[in-house]
Design a protein around this motif. Sequence first.
Motif, PDB file in Angstrom:
ATOM      1  N   PRO A   2      15.692   5.380   1.107  1.00  0.00           N
ATOM      2  CA  PRO A   2      14.711   4.525   0.328  1.00  0.00           C
ATOM      3  C   PRO A   2      13.777   3.460   1.033  1.00  0.00           C
ATOM      4  N   ARG A   3      14.048   3.494   1.991  1.00  0.00           N
ATOM      5  CA  ARG A   3      13.098   1.919   3.196  1.00  0.00           C
ATOM      6  C   ARG A   3      12.275   3.216   3.578  1.00  0.00           C
ATOM      7  N   GLN A   4      11.951   4.275   3.564  1.00  0.00           N
ATOM      8  CA  GLN A   4      10.903   5.189   4.225  1.00  0.00           C
ATOM      9  C   GLN A   4       9.312   4.603   3.183  1.00  0.00           C
ATOM     10  N   ALA A   5       8.199   4.874   4.252  1.00  0.00           N
ATOM     11  CA  ALA A   5       7.429   4.656   3.534  1.00  0.00           C
ATOM     12  C   ALA A   5       6.702   5.652   2.943  1.00  0.00           C
ATOM     13  N   VAL A   6       5.554   5.359   2.122  1.00  0.00           N
ATOM     14  CA  VAL A   6       4.872   6.782   1.776  1.00  0.00           C
ATOM     15  C   VAL A   6       3.538   6.959   1.036  1.00  0.00           C
ATOM     16  N   ALA A   7       2.845   7.794   1.693  1.00  0.00           N
ATOM     17  CA  ALA A   7       1.437   7.817   1.774  1.00  0.00           C
ATOM     18  C   ALA A   7       0.590   8.175   0.673  1.00  0.00           C
ATOM     19  N   PRO A   8      -0.140   7.690   0.412  1.00  0.00           N
ATOM     20  CA  PRO A   8      -0.909   7.751  -1.008  1.00  0.00           C
ATOM     21  C   PRO A   8      -1.060   8.750  -1.448  1.00  0.00           C
ATOM     22  N   GLU A   9      -1.402   9.717  -0.994  1.00  0.00           N
ATOM     23  CA  GLU A   9      -1.502  10.988  -0.766  1.00  0.00           C
ATOM     24  C   GLU A   9      -0.005  11.912  -1.776  1.00  0.00           C
ATOM     25  N   ARG A  10       0.743  11.416  -1.275  1.00  0.00           N
ATOM     26  CA  ARG A  10       2.548  11.535  -1.348  1.00  0.00           C
ATOM     27  C   ARG A  10       2.579  11.323  -3.360  1.00  0.00           C
TER      28      ARG A  10
END
Length: 337
Positions: free
Chosen positions: A58-66
């Motif tokens: 739950p702490r992982q970064a999420v790139a805008p493209e995702r």
Amino acid sequence: MPEFWRSSGYHLVEVDDGGRLRPSDDFLRAFLLRPELLPVAGSCPAELALHEALLAEPRQAVAPERLWALVDPDVRDNYAAVLGFRDRLLAQPSLEAAYLDLVRHGTGGVPPLFLDQLVHVIARHLLNDCEDPLRLRAAELLFREQKVTIQDTAIMLADHETVEMGAAEPGFSSLTGLLTPSEAQHRSIDLDVLDEANAALYWRRSDRFDTVLDIGFTRPGLDALCRVLEAWVLHFTGVPVAIQPVQQIRDERWVWHIGLDAEASALLNDLYEGRSVEEARRARLLTLFRLDFRNADDMLARVRGRPVYLGLAMSGAERVRLKPQNLLVNLPLARHT
């Protein structure tokens, strides 16, 4: 001590050595399990993959493209809101620090519901050793809107969402006690008025938010609210204060006031400036308080030794939405906390 407010998520947070709260992975996952984010039959593969990945980490970064890969724009907005809130939490050393950052520097699109959830879990923490159900019920004002019913000298507060839900659902009258009238077009529901004699019933019903609190002058419910506000200030600032109800402000040297809600803020401003306030609007002011700093050195030098007046008012729709952040950002403190 009986358990209370499990819905706050307190069992999902960690308490550090300084007595501050830190979000666990499970606390963060709880936001991913909200109905707005749970995948449905028509969810696209990108949504299913993102949800599964975040539940695992739950702490992982999420790139805008995702996010842009999500087909449903509403789902995309929901993820953006949750992830933005998560990032604001993780950028601070504690949930308390995150709350202060949000109320001081702007929520930046964080849904009010999430801010209420943050207040809920922090209030649960600071009241962890509280044995008085009246204080717990009074603390619900910090994170839940209330519906007001005035009966003679009694000022009855019922949970607005509970009242609305009951008014909309046939047969919602299994509770006993006070008959609380709602708007004319709605049904009526029965709610228990909490007092010192029946206070123990709160423990088994704390997450139902289905009791009524009387905050009329001299009532125990009003005293309970004072003690909750004192604890709120102390927890965040380390500054001990004393709060007591007053019936009116008779002070030629009135120098500082804080509205505990938007209605009270505007009303107290007008009274302070000597503007005329019509009687109907003045009647919305439910209660006044006097706040005194127990240690004069904790107070801003230019108003040191003077009381701070607080006000709580209802809207024209007879609702109260207390904003606990007002106490923290508007107190005349000698130092920034």
